[in-house]
Design a protein around this motif. Structure first.
Motif, short mmCIF file in Angstrom:
data_model
loop_
_atom_site.label_atom_id
_atom_site.label_comp_id
_atom_site.label_asym_id
_atom_site.label_seq_id
_atom_site.Cartn_x
_atom_site.Cartn_y
_atom_site.Cartn_z
N PRO A 131 -14.45 -4.48 136.76
CA PRO A 131 -13.94 -4.91 135.77
C PRO A 131 -14.20 -6.33 134.83
CG PRO A 131 -12.41 -4.69 137.69
CD PRO A 131 -13.78 -4.66 138.05
N HIS A 142 -19.29 -2.82 126.23
CA HIS A 142 -19.20 -1.93 125.16
C HIS A 142 -20.74 -1.52 124.29
CE1 HIS A 142 -18.37 -0.67 121.02
NE2 HIS A 142 -18.57 -2.13 120.67
N GLN A 150 -11.90 -0.25 124.43
CA GLN A 150 -10.68 0.27 124.96
C GLN A 150 -10.84 1.05 126.29
OE1 GLN A 150 -11.48 0.54 122.05
NE2 GLN A 150 -9.77 -0.27 120.80
N GLN A 151 -12.00 1.50 126.40
CA GLN A 151 -12.08 2.60 127.52
C GLN A 151 -13.04 2.09 128.71
OE1 GLN A 151 -14.28 6.17 125.97
NE2 GLN A 151 -12.40 6.46 124.56
N HIS A 153 -12.47 -0.31 130.75
CA HIS A 153 -11.59 -0.75 132.14
C HIS A 153 -11.41 0.77 132.97
CE1 HIS A 153 -10.78 -4.92 132.48
NE2 HIS A 153 -11.02 -5.01 131.22
N ALA A 154 -11.33 1.93 132.11
CA ALA A 154 -11.38 2.96 132.74
C ALA A 154 -12.67 3.45 133.43
CB ALA A 154 -10.87 4.23 131.59
N GLN A 155 -13.70 2.78 133.00
CA GLN A 155 -15.04 3.21 133.57
C GLN A 155 -15.42 2.45 134.92
OE1 GLN A 155 -17.11 5.63 132.16
NE2 GLN A 155 -15.38 5.87 130.85
N SER A 157 -15.52 1.13 138.77
CA SER A 157 -16.20 1.75 139.70
C SER A 157 -15.43 1.26 140.89
CB SER A 157 -17.80 1.72 140.17
OG SER A 157 -17.93 2.07 141.50
#
Ligand code: GLY
Ligand code: MN
Length: 470
Positions: A131, A142, A150-151, A153-155, A157
């Motif tokens: 993160p 990005h 915005q996405q 943090h969802a990526q 590991s």
């Protein structure tokens, strides 16, 4: 910039273990960049990312690296200095030379990372990310991954996060030596505070003496100095008060070595030559909680249980002087102790003062077997899980009298069975007391990091008397 690195074999081994734990895909680790203070060329002190330091050791801005878990390939991305740069910064080793010093044999210009990443994406390889906590690295990801900010943090590991935490949590011999060194410098900072303070001074005059010791140690601060006569505010960074006899100074400060290993200690001492009777009573309780907590530290013990015990001692001690009432264990279960002890008992420490907090407290301080509490007070316990040999952590109980909290709980009639609100009124201007030290967990117990520093009332008052020439 600091070019001291450990032996290349140390980093090579760490990266090998990391790659085998993550198993497959490509790990992308980002170093930090210079951060402008008020315009581009006027920067804050550079601080490399700690995970980057752990695996690559290079304390230089603007680097990134990949580790391919399948092929084993490793590349450091960075730009060599231009002639214009050299005019301002002086000559630095080339990226190739720096990479070789930590056992990496391939280096490329930063711009090539975009091509590298898109090739991996075409090949449908998993790109493992941590993160990001700095906005420039968030923007970089990005751009490199071509996904909305915005996405990102969802990526991240989870397997990489857990593997990094697994490795960094257990400190090896070299790291423990560095942490001892950090604690020794930190102890000197605290001795400087206890020696410098004189009634009538400003807090910032003592802060200057404390900071000086960190710099003299070859590194700098591991976090901004907390030094205040209003110790009830946990992270109080205001240093403009004049200090008076009968007040106490709470100093929470730490150094990091040139390799960035942290120290973090707290001492609370009187501005005058001795504590008042009222201050002594509270100090004794905090010291009791501290000593008892330390005596519990060994592998296999849940740090949450150490926190609960320390909280019960605090509650019971306050009961002896009439501030609390009822059964300490029931009071702590209910959360009544958080009127006085609003924070946790301690945290992991290493390359970060709150080690690896960027990776998520729920993974660093907790695991599948133990979840973080949501109760006021206990929710601020950063470390709750079972201790293991090689963990380095702080023990920092305290008692804090926060007028706003007192007024609110009293008005809401909270915990009336446990708190004597009438008695508490007399403590509204007491401030707070914390005692903090750093420990490594050994195979059968624990060891204090650094040389011991005055901690008992007698020891502290002796230093104060001498310093005041009394
Ligand atoms: N010493 C500062 C902290 O632990 O939050
Ligand atoms: Mn701390």
């Amino acid at each position: 910039m600091n070019f001291r690195v450990l032996k290349d074999e140390v980093y090579i081994k760490r990266r090998q273990v990391l790659k085998s734990k993550v198993h497959s895909g490509v790990i992308l680790l980002l170093g930090n960049h210079e951060a402008p203070m008020n315009y581009k060329d006027n920067t804050y002190r550079f601080r490399q990312d700690s995970t980057f330091l752990y695996f690559f050791g290079l304390d230089v801005a603007g680097l990134a690296a990949i580790m391919d878990c399948d092929s084993g390939e490793e590349i450091i991305f960075g730009n060599d200095l231009t002639l214009d740069d050299i005019v301002w910064t002086g000559l630095l080793p080339t990226v190739k030379e720096m990479a070789a010093s930590v056992g990496v044999h391939k280096s490329q210009a930063v711009s090539t990372i975009f091509d590298y990443v898109s090739k991996q994406q075409v090949l449908k390889r998993h790109i493992h990310l941590l993160p990001p906590y700095r906005h420039d690295n968030l923007l970089f990801l990005h751009q490199a991954l071509n996904i909305p900010v915005q996405q990102i943090h969802a990526q991240v590991s989870l397997s990489l996060i857990k593997a990094v935490i697994n490795l960094r949590s257990i400190k090896d011999r070299l790291e423990i030596e560095e942490l001892h060194q950090a604690a020794n410098i930190t102890a000197k900072m605290h001795l400087a505070a206890m020696t410098a303070a004189k009634p009538g001074m400003k807090e910032y005059e003592i802060v200057a003496a404390v900071h000086q010791e960190a710099i003299k140690g070859g590194g700098d601060l591991s976090f901004p100095i907390i030094l205040t006569v209003n110790g009830e505010t946990l992270h109080n960074h205001y240093h403009g008060n004049t200090i008076f006899d009968d007040q106490m100074i709470l100093c929470d400060a730490g150094a990091e070595t040139d390799l960035h290993y942290a120290g973090d200690m707290t001492r609370t001492f009187p501005v005058g030559k001795s504590f008042t009777q009222k201050q002594k009573e509270i100090y004794h309780i905090v010291l009791d909680a501290h000593l008892h907590a330390v005596s519990m530290l060994k592998p296999g013990v849940l740090y949450k249980d150490v926190y609960i015990k320390a909280s019960e001692i605090i509650f019971d001690g306050l009961k002896q002087i009439g501030i609390t009432k009822g059964n300490p264990s029931e009071a702590v279960q209910a959360g009544a102790h958080a009127m006085f002890f609003q924070c946790g008992l301690g945290h992991m420490m290493g390359l970060d003062v709150h080690d690896m907090e960027d990776l998520g407290e729920q993974y660093v301080g907790y695991d599948e077997t133990i979840q973080k509490s949501t109760q006021f007070g206990m929710k601020s316990l950063r470390l709750g899980k079972k201790l293991e040999e090689g963990f380095v952590l702080t023990v920092e109980p305290g008692i804090y009298f926060i007028p706003t909290l007192m007024d609110k709980w009293k008005a809401e009639k909270l915990f009336q069975d446990f708190i004597n609100y009438d008695k508490l009124e007399a403590y509204k201007d007491f401030s707070g007391i914390r005692i903090e030290e750093d420990f490594v967990i050994t195979h059968d117990g624990n060891k204090l990091l650094g040389r011991p520093l005055a901690k008992s009332i007698i020891e502290i008052e002796e230093i104060r008397r001498e310093s005041l020439g009394l």
